[in-house]
Design an enzyme around this catalytic site. Sequence first.
Site, PDB file in Angstrom:
ATOM      1  N   HIS A 308       6.020  -5.264 114.207  1.00 50.80           N
ATOM      2  CA  HIS A 308       5.284  -3.993 114.144  1.00 50.80           C
ATOM      3  C   HIS A 308       3.879  -4.145 114.718  1.00 50.80           C
ATOM      4  CE1 HIS A 308       4.209  -0.062 112.249  1.00 50.80           C
ATOM      5  NE2 HIS A 308       3.009  -0.623 112.179  1.00 50.80           N
ATOM      6  N   GLU A 309       3.129  -5.119 114.242  1.00 54.17           N
ATOM      7  CA  GLU A 309       1.741  -5.267 114.699  1.00 54.17           C
ATOM      8  C   GLU A 309       1.704  -5.654 116.172  1.00 54.17           C
ATOM      9  OE1 GLU A 309      -0.199  -3.975 112.723  1.00 54.17           O
ATOM     10  OE2 GLU A 309       1.068  -4.069 110.941  1.00 54.17           O
TER      11      GLU A 309
HETATM   12  C1  7ML Z   1       3.790  -0.270 108.264  1.00 54.37           C
HETATM   13  C2  7ML Z   1       0.198  -0.562 107.898  1.00 54.37           C
HETATM   14  C3  7ML Z   1      -0.914   0.101 107.337  1.00 54.37           C
HETATM   15  C4  7ML Z   1      -0.755   0.984 106.266  1.00 54.37           C
HETATM   16  C5  7ML Z   1       0.000  -1.452 109.097  1.00 54.37           C
HETATM   17  C6  7ML Z   1      -2.272  -0.108 107.906  1.00 54.37           C
HETATM   18  C7  7ML Z   1      -0.437  -0.747 110.356  1.00 54.37           C
HETATM   19  C8  7ML Z   1      -2.468   0.428 109.269  1.00 54.37           C
HETATM   20  C9  7ML Z   1      -1.952  -0.478 110.376  1.00 54.37           C
HETATM   21  C10 7ML Z   1       4.927  -0.861 108.718  1.00 54.37           C
HETATM   22  C11 7ML Z   1       4.998  -2.236 108.792  1.00 54.37           C
HETATM   23  C12 7ML Z   1       3.898  -2.961 108.437  1.00 54.37           C
HETATM   24  C13 7ML Z   1       2.763  -2.367 107.979  1.00 54.37           C
HETATM   25  C14 7ML Z   1       2.689  -0.997 107.877  1.00 54.37           C
HETATM   26  C15 7ML Z   1       1.479  -0.328 107.345  1.00 54.37           C
HETATM   27  C16 7ML Z   1       0.492   1.203 105.746  1.00 54.37           C
HETATM   28  C17 7ML Z   1       1.609   0.567 106.272  1.00 54.37           C
HETATM   29  N1  7ML Z   1      -2.296   0.160 111.628  1.00 54.37           N
HETATM   30  O1  7ML Z   1      -0.113  -1.521 111.482  1.00 54.37           O
HETATM   31  O2  7ML Z   1       0.254   0.441 110.518  1.00 54.37           O
HETATM   32 ZN    ZN Z   2       1.230   0.353 112.214  1.00 49.68          ZN
END
Ligand code: 7ML
Ligand code: ZN
Length: 887
Positions: A308-309
Amino acid sequence: MASASRDAPPAPVRRLDYRPPAFLVDAIDLRFDLDPERTRVTASFTFRRNPATGADALAPLVLDGEQQHDVGIALDGVPLPAARYRLTERTLVVLDPPERGELTVSSTIHPAANVALEGLYVSSGVFCTQCEAEGFRRITYFPDRPDVLAVYTVTLVADRERYPVLLSNGNRVGTGDAGNGRHFVRWHDPFPKPSYLFALVAGNLAALADSFTTASGRRVALEIWSTPANLDRCDHAMRSLKRAMRWDEERFGREYDLDTFMIFCADDFNMGAMENKGLNIFNSRLVLARPDTATDDDYLAIEGVVGHEYFHNWSGNRVTCRDWFQLSLKEGLTVFRDQEFSSDMNSRAVERIAAVTFLRSAQFAEDAGPMAHPVRPDEYIEINNFYTTTVYEKGAEVIRMQHALLGPERFRDGIDLYFARHDGEAVTCDDFVQALQDASGVDLGQFRRWYSQAGTPIVRARGAYDAARRTYTLDLEQETPPTPGQPHKEPFHIPLAIGLLDAAGTDLPLTLEGERGRGPTTRVLSLTERRASFVFTGIGARPVPSLNRGFSAPVRMETDCTDADLAFLAANDSDPVNRWEAAQRIYCTSVFTAMQAAAAGAPLPDDPAIGALIAGIVADERADPALRALAITPPDFAYLAGLAATIDVDAMVAAREHVVRTVARAARDPLLRCYESLRVQEPYAPTPAQVGARLLANRCLRYLCSLDDPAAIALATAQFDSADNMTDAIAALVAVNHTTSPAREALFARFESRWRDEPLVLDKWFALQATAMRADTLPRVRSLLGHPRFNARNPNRIRSLVASFALANWPAFHVSDGEGYAFVAEQTIALDRVNPQVAAVLAGAFNQWRRHAEPRRSLQQRALERIGETPGLSPDVAEIVARNLAG
Ligand code: 7ML
Ligand code: ZN
């Protein structure tokens, strides 16, 4: 930390009030003199009036900034006289600014005192940052909005002994001595980026290093930075990263663009992870894994989140959001991409069922409560409250539906056009849909309503077979319930994948009236009106419909399927998602029948059908163990509650427990045989085959232990004793967790003494006790708050102990005297003074209060009021409470 800004809560921000920035920033030079107590930050940036804003030609230069001290300001190198600017609690306004110039702002901040973990803070002695969404303004004064993109050059100065490693975005362009035992490192990121993607890390760290050669032959250095003691747990994250980089090249044609990609693993982090350009920062629970410390679920989550990241580098960083209302532009698309990645790495059907389960339990509930909002929200008070399952998971479903409507090739053309057209820009969800439409020629006009209308559509289906005409007519109807601020809904464009099965369970070719030739066996119908009929021809006998295959649309289906049809689909549907769904529907029917009896005070009936169904699935050795495990998993409370008109917790808990025990009794022998045949013999590896076998064996063990039977408990104890991996050890604890057996206490005590110095492992122990369906859970949780390894400032500890009690333990949180509510209200209030973001998650435990029967409805209302009356509440918690109590 109470501050003046808390007493006047900010006004809502509205999407339609968006105006382009009056000034643009092309480049910024940042210098940090790092010190935990007082860090001096100097920011110099070149600004120029935005040529695209005609009407605002006289607007001042407004910079965001919070909790900045000893501010010094210079314009083009000359200190700015006090009459030329205004400093408020949240802004620095430069009055009558020139058309262009260089502004230098210096300020002091206090990283060690930053317990909210937003901006620059110290975690386990290491400096790190979290800027999304609006944390950069706690670091320096700047136009902290995602449509201001600048090139960053960052100089970090710190004590060489304590902070030998100094990291920021981009490429390392200089290092040297800074005198007084200090050193500096300079970083330059050539890609213009919004401030929310800025990051810095400074500490005594070690790296696991590797490299990756891109499709075009460039070598990229890969580094995962953590405290030296954790280096032996970074290899799974590194393998996942390399897989993600290759996958994005192969599936989306997207290459990495810098010479280095770094991950830092933080012990104190509010969220899962963060995609800062070239320097991702992760919650350590989503990086560190070793077979004896991490479960299969942890391994899979790490792979998914690393993906994802990484995928954000294109979907989010190269093309970013114009404003925070467009958050799903990057998050929905990136969740879709990480789901596809996990599906290609593991089992597509298992991934899809997991995603559907989560969506229906969490997002459907959000859509049915006071926090319901469109995928592209219209207003917010605190943007941190909108990192929701609607923006993320429903947002991913909205992308998936467009994938279904376009087909994979045209979808890929659309994504290619989106990246080509908008590279380096900050854009909107509309821009995204327009690119897909322009590349494919598919009209997505009506489809855009998925971005603007909240609520989960209900699709009612009725089938009629006409033997004389050999036709099958499917009548479909859609209706979307009202949500806050949206009383009336227009029809959605719903892509509904369907199939028809003949009596042998074979898929029939689907030919619509007026078509020639044989159609495919699964096809996507477009339901665009409130009502529509589809007539299939050449159907020789009454078929059984398989609707919303693969869960092609995020809707609630209401069908006229009989119990026999469902049993038939559970056994025969070629679509694995609908096979699972049919079994779940049978399970739900059984629970609801028992629930009605419980609510009426009648004895609970033993349903023979559910026992036979589960016994059959468990014994079917030809089928995939992971899919069998998912098919026998009882529906969770959140999903069941969503199906009920009003929530009667006592009846629901009693009914679900009753059905689980009915299954355990009826299917005891097959469960035991299945358990024994599936023990993995090879050394631990998180491969789909091993994961599936462990999952099914451990589901069987849980059923067997649900009867408090000493022989079953002995099996769990033996498994705990012999486990060489955390998955099986935790599964043994899960199996005995709700029992009253003394073996439970013994196993939990042994686990604690083995793992008390491993915070991430001990989190599992906290969470299990917080989710135990036992009468003594609340006093247990209260006393665990005083456990020497509990730390009320660490988000992972709070999530494990307090949030899992509030959000994942229905019987204990909803205990009828209201003690669970009082506890969570008290914890929310206390935490809000430390960490508002995590406090707001706790407050969300009350989001369904209006759907509960008395006395729980009033008791929850009172708990919310109590939180709301607290002086100095953060905007984060205040917004959740206000939305809950409104209307
Ligand atoms: C979703 C994330 C956040 C908040 C990570 C923070 C992100 C914002 C960040 C799916 C997989 C891993 C993390 C997240 C998630 C809530 C969920 N930009 O990358 O979206
Ligand atoms: Zn994200």
